[in-house]
Design an enzyme around this catalytic site. Structure first.
Site, mmCIF file in Angstrom:
data_model
loop_
_atom_site.group_PDB
_atom_site.id
_atom_site.type_symbol
_atom_site.label_atom_id
_atom_site.label_comp_id
_atom_site.label_asym_id
_atom_site.label_seq_id
_atom_site.Cartn_x
_atom_site.Cartn_y
_atom_site.Cartn_z
ATOM 1 N N ALA A 65 18.439 -12.478 -17.169
ATOM 2 C CA ALA A 65 19.579 -13.327 -16.840
ATOM 3 C C ALA A 65 19.881 -13.089 -15.360
ATOM 4 C CB ALA A 65 20.768 -12.940 -17.699
ATOM 5 N N GLY A 108 16.866 -11.074 -20.351
ATOM 6 C CA GLY A 108 16.919 -12.430 -20.904
ATOM 7 C C GLY A 108 15.563 -13.122 -20.897
ATOM 8 N N GLU A 111 13.938 -11.960 -23.929
ATOM 9 C CA GLU A 111 14.679 -12.584 -25.048
ATOM 10 C C GLU A 111 14.322 -14.065 -25.193
ATOM 11 O OE1 GLU A 111 18.284 -10.941 -23.311
ATOM 12 O OE2 GLU A 111 18.737 -10.002 -25.222
ATOM 13 N N GLU A 131 18.556 -3.838 -19.541
ATOM 14 C CA GLU A 131 19.998 -4.034 -19.342
ATOM 15 C C GLU A 131 20.751 -2.708 -19.218
ATOM 16 O OE1 GLU A 131 18.106 -5.658 -21.539
ATOM 17 O OE2 GLU A 131 18.653 -7.790 -21.598
HETATM 18 N N1 CO8 Z 1 18.845 -11.810 -11.430
HETATM 19 C C1 CO8 Z 1 19.034 -12.288 -10.177
HETATM 20 N N2 CO8 Z 1 18.117 -12.133 -9.190
HETATM 21 C C2 CO8 Z 1 16.976 -11.479 -9.497
HETATM 22 C C3 CO8 Z 1 16.718 -10.969 -10.787
HETATM 23 C C4 CO8 Z 1 17.721 -11.160 -11.794
HETATM 24 N N3 CO8 Z 1 17.558 -10.763 -13.046
HETATM 25 N N4 CO8 Z 1 15.518 -10.358 -10.779
HETATM 26 C C5 CO8 Z 1 15.022 -10.488 -9.532
HETATM 27 N N5 CO8 Z 1 15.906 -11.177 -8.749
HETATM 28 C C6 CO8 Z 1 15.758 -11.528 -7.346
HETATM 29 C C7 CO8 Z 1 15.920 -10.309 -6.447
HETATM 30 O O1 CO8 Z 1 17.289 -10.035 -6.234
HETATM 31 C C8 CO8 Z 1 15.189 -10.752 -5.204
HETATM 32 O O2 CO8 Z 1 16.046 -11.630 -4.482
HETATM 33 P P1 CO8 Z 1 16.204 -11.441 -2.861
HETATM 34 O O3 CO8 Z 1 14.836 -11.724 -2.327
HETATM 35 O O4 CO8 Z 1 17.221 -12.496 -2.501
HETATM 36 O O5 CO8 Z 1 16.625 -10.049 -2.632
HETATM 37 C C9 CO8 Z 1 14.045 -11.577 -5.750
HETATM 38 O O6 CO8 Z 1 14.427 -11.946 -7.076
HETATM 39 C C10 CO8 Z 1 12.738 -10.803 -5.820
HETATM 40 O O7 CO8 Z 1 12.987 -9.610 -6.536
HETATM 41 P P2 CO8 Z 1 12.558 -8.157 -6.020
HETATM 42 O O8 CO8 Z 1 12.561 -8.104 -4.529
HETATM 43 O O9 CO8 Z 1 13.391 -7.156 -6.744
HETATM 44 O O10 CO8 Z 1 11.032 -8.116 -6.542
HETATM 45 P P3 CO8 Z 1 10.187 -6.828 -6.892
HETATM 46 O O11 CO8 Z 1 8.775 -7.295 -7.063
HETATM 47 O O12 CO8 Z 1 10.420 -5.729 -5.921
HETATM 48 O O13 CO8 Z 1 10.761 -6.322 -8.315
HETATM 49 C C11 CO8 Z 1 11.565 -6.590 -10.579
HETATM 50 C C12 CO8 Z 1 10.606 -7.096 -9.467
HETATM 51 C C13 CO8 Z 1 11.125 -5.204 -11.041
HETATM 52 C C14 CO8 Z 1 11.462 -7.595 -11.739
HETATM 53 C C15 CO8 Z 1 13.015 -6.533 -10.033
HETATM 54 O O14 CO8 Z 1 13.327 -7.752 -9.411
HETATM 55 C C16 CO8 Z 1 14.049 -6.263 -11.088
HETATM 56 O O15 CO8 Z 1 14.200 -5.150 -11.528
HETATM 57 N N6 CO8 Z 1 14.817 -7.320 -11.493
HETATM 58 C C17 CO8 Z 1 15.902 -7.198 -12.432
HETATM 59 C C18 CO8 Z 1 15.396 -7.008 -13.836
HETATM 60 C C19 CO8 Z 1 16.551 -6.861 -14.799
HETATM 61 O O16 CO8 Z 1 17.306 -5.920 -14.747
HETATM 62 N N7 CO8 Z 1 16.659 -7.814 -15.731
HETATM 63 C C20 CO8 Z 1 17.706 -7.810 -16.729
HETATM 64 C C21 CO8 Z 1 18.844 -8.633 -16.271
HETATM 65 S S1 CO8 Z 1 20.257 -8.516 -17.364
HETATM 66 C C22 CO8 Z 1 19.910 -9.562 -18.631
HETATM 67 O O17 CO8 Z 1 18.900 -10.201 -18.661
HETATM 68 C C23 CO8 Z 1 20.937 -9.653 -19.719
HETATM 69 C C24 CO8 Z 1 20.611 -10.776 -20.657
HETATM 70 C C25 CO8 Z 1 21.701 -11.036 -21.607
HETATM 71 C C26 CO8 Z 1 22.846 -11.764 -21.023
HETATM 72 C C27 CO8 Z 1 23.569 -12.437 -22.105
HETATM 73 C C28 CO8 Z 1 25.041 -12.563 -21.749
HETATM 74 C C29 CO8 Z 1 25.856 -13.005 -22.937
#
Ligand code: CO8
Length: 257
Positions: A65, A108, A111, A131
């Site tokens: 998400a 997400g 999911e 998460e």
């Molecule tokens: N949300 C928003 N932006 C994101 C997300 C995300 N989940 N994942 C990556 N991005 C963005 C980064 O911020 C970055 O943006 P910018 O260039 O502007 O800084 C761009 O994508 C590229 O990402 P990275 O530079 O981090 O790329 P890497 O190759 O270094 O890393 C990863 C890749 C490991 C995937 C890393 O991006 C990461 O850890 N992302 C987050 C993963 C995460 O924690 N996901 C879970 C999110 S919470 C969730 O899904 C809850 C769901 C349920 C919600 C339901 C509510 C009711």
């Protein structure tokens, strides 16, 4: 309809949806949710479509998400809007949907893949429910669906440590149905979807409904449900055609009637 965060294409009888927010690794914000639901509903309503494939990029199916969209939301807002309830609409789609997952399928994203009917993974796929690292827990079904897919021990491990599972482990533990080379992922998924779309649509939809019922009810009720659906299929012209074609050693010509 034109979309900004997804691309849709029609390949024969298959609807292909490509998640397309590359700068955010296809993070699922409210716009992508709305567009995805509109696209699957559009393909559902299209009599020419028999199955769908959802995919992302080679780097990310979806990295979760959208954390930046979620970070400042209050409890009252989350509760009042029933934040992300729209995903339930996605799970009501009756035609089959295959998730073709390459790269990250996190939070997400994992999911969403699990909401599809089955997952074909590229050999570079990585699944996770991270998460907990953000101070929350899965909110789109991860704690429930992942546990049903891989069992309690692995689901606990993934949800409590936030670690990722690679494609081989995901296949071994039943999360994905098959693993293919990353370069062949979309073609393989389209091939599987085309095969499904060539069958009789009412029986395909009933097969989906029957398997899904296994998650919702007791074995006795599920067996009764399956048998009733099975009986009802004898009302179809396609049942007569399918069985006649077998007996006559020819390809069936299904008409979805
Ligand atoms: N949300 C928003 N932006 C994101 C997300 C995300 N989940 N994942 C990556 N991005 C963005 C980064 O911020 C970055 O943006 P910018 O260039 O502007 O800084 C761009 O994508 C590229 O990402 P990275 O530079 O981090 O790329 P890497 O190759 O270094 O890393 C990863 C890749 C490991 C995937 C890393 O991006 C990461 O850890 N992302 C987050 C993963 C995460 O924690 N996901 C879970 C999110 S919470 C969730 O899904 C809850 C769901 C349920 C919600 C339901 C509510 C009711």
């Amino acid at each position: 309809m034109t979309y900004e965060t997804i691309i849709t294409e029609t390949r024969g009888k298959v609807g292909l949806i490509i998640l397309n927010r590359p700068k955010a690794l296809n993070a699922l914000n409210s716009q992508i949710l709305a567009e995805l639901v509109a696209a699957v509903n559009g393909f559902s309503a299209d009599a020419g479509i028999g199955a769908m494939v959802i995919t992302g990029s080679e780097k990310a199916f979806a990295a979760g998400a959208d954390i930046k969209e979620m970070q400042s939301i209050s409890y009252v807002d989350a509760y009042s809007q029933d934040f992300f309830v729209g995903w339930e609409e996605f799970t009501r789609v009756r035609k089959p949907i295959i998730a073709a997952v390459a790269g990250y399928a996190l939070g997400g994203g994992c999911e969403l893949a699990m909401m599809c009917d089955f997952i074909i993974a590229a050999d570079n796929a990585k699944f996770g429910q991270p998460e907990i690292t953000l101070g929350v827990i899965p909110g789109m079904g991860g704690s429930q669906r992942l546990t049903r897919f891989v069992g309690k021990s692995k689901a606990m491990d993934m949800c409590l440590t936030g670690r990722m599972m690679d494609a081989a482990e995901a296949e071994r533990s039943g999360l994905v149905s098959r693993v293919v080379p990353a370069g062949e992922l979309v073609e393989e998924a389209l091939k599987a979807a085309a095969k499904i779309a060539d069958f009789s649509l009412p029986s395909v939809m009933m097969a989906k409904e029957a398997v899904n019922r296994a998650f919702e009810t007791t074995l006795a009720e599920g067996l009764r449900f399956e048998r009733r659906l099975f009986h009802s299929l004898f009302a179809l012209e396609d049942q007569k055609e399918g069985m006649a074609a077998f007996a006559e050693k020819r390809k069936p010509n299904f008409t979805n009637r």
